[in-house]
Design a protein around this motif. Structure first.
Motif, PDB file in Angstrom:
ATOM      1  N   ALA A  38       0.864  -1.175   0.000  1.00 45.08           N
ATOM      2  CA  ALA A  38       0.000   0.000   0.000  1.00 45.08           C
ATOM      3  C   ALA A  38       0.902   1.226   0.000  1.00 45.08           C
ATOM      4  O   ALA A  38       1.788   1.352   0.854  1.00 45.08           O
ATOM      5  N   VAL A  39       0.696   2.122  -0.956  1.00 46.53           N
ATOM      6  CA  VAL A  39       1.588   3.267  -1.149  1.00 46.53           C
ATOM      7  C   VAL A  39       0.767   4.554  -1.126  1.00 46.53           C
ATOM      8  O   VAL A  39      -0.250   4.662  -1.817  1.00 46.53           O
ATOM      9  N   VAL A  40       1.199   5.517  -0.328  1.00 45.51           N
ATOM     10  CA  VAL A  40       0.587   6.847  -0.363  1.00 45.51           C
ATOM     11  C   VAL A  40       1.021   7.521  -1.657  1.00 45.51           C
ATOM     12  O   VAL A  40       2.211   7.794  -1.860  1.00 45.51           O
ATOM     13  N   SER A  41       0.074   7.771  -2.532  1.00 44.27           N
ATOM     14  CA  SER A  41       0.409   8.316  -3.855  1.00 44.27           C
ATOM     15  C   SER A  41       0.121   9.805  -3.981  1.00 44.27           C
ATOM     16  O   SER A  41       0.630  10.453  -4.903  1.00 44.27           O
ATOM     17  N   HIS A  42      -0.677  10.360  -3.066  1.00 42.90           N
ATOM     18  CA  HIS A  42      -1.015  11.782  -3.153  1.00 42.90           C
ATOM     19  C   HIS A  42      -1.549  12.239  -1.801  1.00 42.90           C
ATOM     20  O   HIS A  42      -2.275  11.488  -1.134  1.00 42.90           O
ATOM     21  N   THR A  43      -1.178  13.443  -1.401  1.00 44.69           N
ATOM     22  CA  THR A  43      -1.729  14.036  -0.184  1.00 44.69           C
ATOM     23  C   THR A  43      -2.085  15.488  -0.453  1.00 44.69           C
ATOM     24  O   THR A  43      -1.488  16.148  -1.311  1.00 44.69           O
ATOM     25  N   VAL A  76      -6.861   0.069   5.249  1.00 45.53           N
ATOM     26  CA  VAL A  76      -5.931  -0.236   4.161  1.00 45.53           C
ATOM     27  C   VAL A  76      -5.525  -1.705   4.215  1.00 45.53           C
ATOM     28  O   VAL A  76      -5.420  -2.381   3.176  1.00 45.53           O
ATOM     29  N   ILE A  77      -5.299  -2.224   5.425  1.00 43.40           N
ATOM     30  CA  ILE A  77      -4.945  -3.639   5.562  1.00 43.40           C
ATOM     31  C   ILE A  77      -6.069  -4.512   5.021  1.00 43.40           C
ATOM     32  O   ILE A  77      -5.826  -5.510   4.323  1.00 43.40           O
ATOM     33  N   GLY A  78      -7.302  -4.145   5.296  1.00 42.53           N
ATOM     34  CA  GLY A  78      -8.426  -4.917   4.764  1.00 42.53           C
ATOM     35  C   GLY A  78      -8.460  -4.926   3.249  1.00 42.53           C
ATOM     36  O   GLY A  78      -8.683  -5.971   2.622  1.00 42.53           O
ATOM     37  N   HIS A  79      -8.218  -3.768   2.638  1.00 41.48           N
ATOM     38  CA  HIS A  79      -8.196  -3.702   1.178  1.00 41.48           C
ATOM     39  C   HIS A  79      -6.980  -4.433   0.607  1.00 41.48           C
ATOM     40  O   HIS A  79      -7.061  -5.002  -0.491  1.00 41.48           O
ATOM     41  N   ALA A  80      -5.871  -4.416   1.333  1.00 40.00           N
ATOM     42  CA  ALA A  80      -4.697  -5.155   0.873  1.00 40.00           C
ATOM     43  C   ALA A  80      -4.978  -6.649   0.867  1.00 40.00           C
ATOM     44  O   ALA A  80      -4.587  -7.367  -0.062  1.00 40.00           O
ATOM     45  N   LEU A  81      -5.660  -7.136   1.885  1.00 44.08           N
ATOM     46  CA  LEU A  81      -6.023  -8.552   1.919  1.00 44.08           C
ATOM     47  C   LEU A  81      -6.956  -8.896   0.756  1.00 44.08           C
ATOM     48  O   LEU A  81      -6.842  -9.964   0.146  1.00 44.08           O
ATOM     49  N   ALA A  82      -7.887  -7.987   0.462  1.00 42.84           N
ATOM     50  CA  ALA A  82      -8.781  -8.212  -0.672  1.00 42.84           C
ATOM     51  C   ALA A  82      -8.006  -8.223  -1.984  1.00 42.84           C
ATOM     52  O   ALA A  82      -8.294  -9.017  -2.888  1.00 42.84           O
ATOM     53  N   ASP A 112      -4.502   9.743  -0.963  1.00 44.32           N
ATOM     54  CA  ASP A 112      -4.771   8.679  -1.918  1.00 44.32           C
ATOM     55  C   ASP A 112      -3.769   7.550  -1.691  1.00 44.32           C
ATOM     56  O   ASP A 112      -2.580   7.806  -1.481  1.00 44.32           O
ATOM     57  N   VAL A 113      -4.252   6.330  -1.736  1.00 43.28           N
ATOM     58  CA  VAL A 113      -3.413   5.162  -1.488  1.00 43.28           C
ATOM     59  C   VAL A 113      -3.603   4.154  -2.609  1.00 43.28           C
ATOM     60  O   VAL A 113      -4.736   3.777  -2.926  1.00 43.28           O
ATOM     61  N   LEU A 114      -2.493   3.735  -3.214  1.00 44.47           N
ATOM     62  CA  LEU A 114      -2.513   2.676  -4.214  1.00 44.47           C
ATOM     63  C   LEU A 114      -2.177   1.360  -3.524  1.00 44.47           C
ATOM     64  O   LEU A 114      -1.129   1.242  -2.880  1.00 44.47           O
ATOM     65  N   VAL A 115      -3.070   0.389  -3.644  1.00 44.96           N
ATOM     66  CA  VAL A 115      -2.871  -0.923  -3.036  1.00 44.96           C
ATOM     67  C   VAL A 115      -2.729  -1.934  -4.167  1.00 44.96           C
ATOM     68  O   VAL A 115      -3.615  -2.051  -5.021  1.00 44.96           O
TER      69      VAL A 115
END
Length: 229
Positions: A38-43, A76-82, A112-115
């Protein structure tokens, strides 16, 4: 109506600020364990982490690194597992403009986070090796989750180029402690609390001088009378 996506399963936050995101990725490659980044791509506005901050998540929910606070990291961890289950990357928006109404960021900020599931462990391993050797490097991730260990960006920033996110990565700040005494020990402890690599030299306390024999109150020879009769 709740528009939040459902994660594959509930999870707990196991990431800590003292754990590097690069730790589980090469290890999971050796164990052939699925992993997602999971990467922070924009703030925009207030936020805890800058673009380029990363968190790695393995299939069992173990996480290393962090992208924000506990509520955001847990989601974010939940979306990473998905993403690990589906094999597809996901793009998440938190804060302003986010569909996740129950997760808010301070001061009206946006993150914004890219997973993406780790499809090329070798690319991440090469990045890990470069950082371990204290060399700046880069990692690119496309919106559909393709990883590439590439050259350092010319502008040395983390930014989007079309559908490709280019990450400029630098080694952690290193501290060299020289000298001995309580001040050096306190500085080394501050470095450890700040998640810096161990000092190249370990400061030690100055040993107290061994107590010597007490001076005799009586001189071995009789004291000379300065005023003889």
């Amino acid at each position: 109506m709740n528009n939040r996506k459902k994660a594959a399963r509930p999870c707990r936050v196991t990431a800590t600020p003292k754990t590097s995101w690069v730790s589980p990725a090469p290890a999971s490659r050796q164990r052939r364990e699925a992993c997602a980044l999971a990467v922070v791509s924009h703030t925009q506005g207030g936020g805890l982490r800058w673009p380029g901050a990363m968190m790695a998540v393995t299939r069992d929910g173990t996480a290393a690194g962090y992208v924000s606070n506990g509520c955001v990291d847990a989601d974010v961890i939940g979306h990473a597992l998905a993403a690990i289950e589906t094999g597809k990357a996901d793009y998440l928006v938190y804060g302003a403009g986010s569909p996740f109404m129950d997760i808010r960021l301070p001061c009206g900020g946006q993150m914004d986070v890219l997973v993406a599931p780790l499809t090329d462990p070798d690319a991440v391993a090469r990045t890990h090796d470069a950082l371990t050797a204290r060399t700046e490097t880069s990692l690119t991730i496309t919106r559909d989750g393709k990883f590439t260990a590439g050259p350092v960006p010319a502008d040395r920033t983390t930014s989007w180029d079309g559908d490709t996110l280019s990450l400029h990565l630098t080694p952690k700040l290193a501290l060299r402690v020289a000298g001995r005494g309580e001040e050096a020990i306190a500085l080394a402890r501050l470095a450890a609390a700040g998640d810096l690599p161990p000092p190249s030299s370990r400061p030690t306390t100055i040993p107290s001088p061994a107590p010597g024999p007490r001076a005799s109150r009586q001189s071995a020879s009789p004291r000379r009378n300065p005023c003889p009769a």
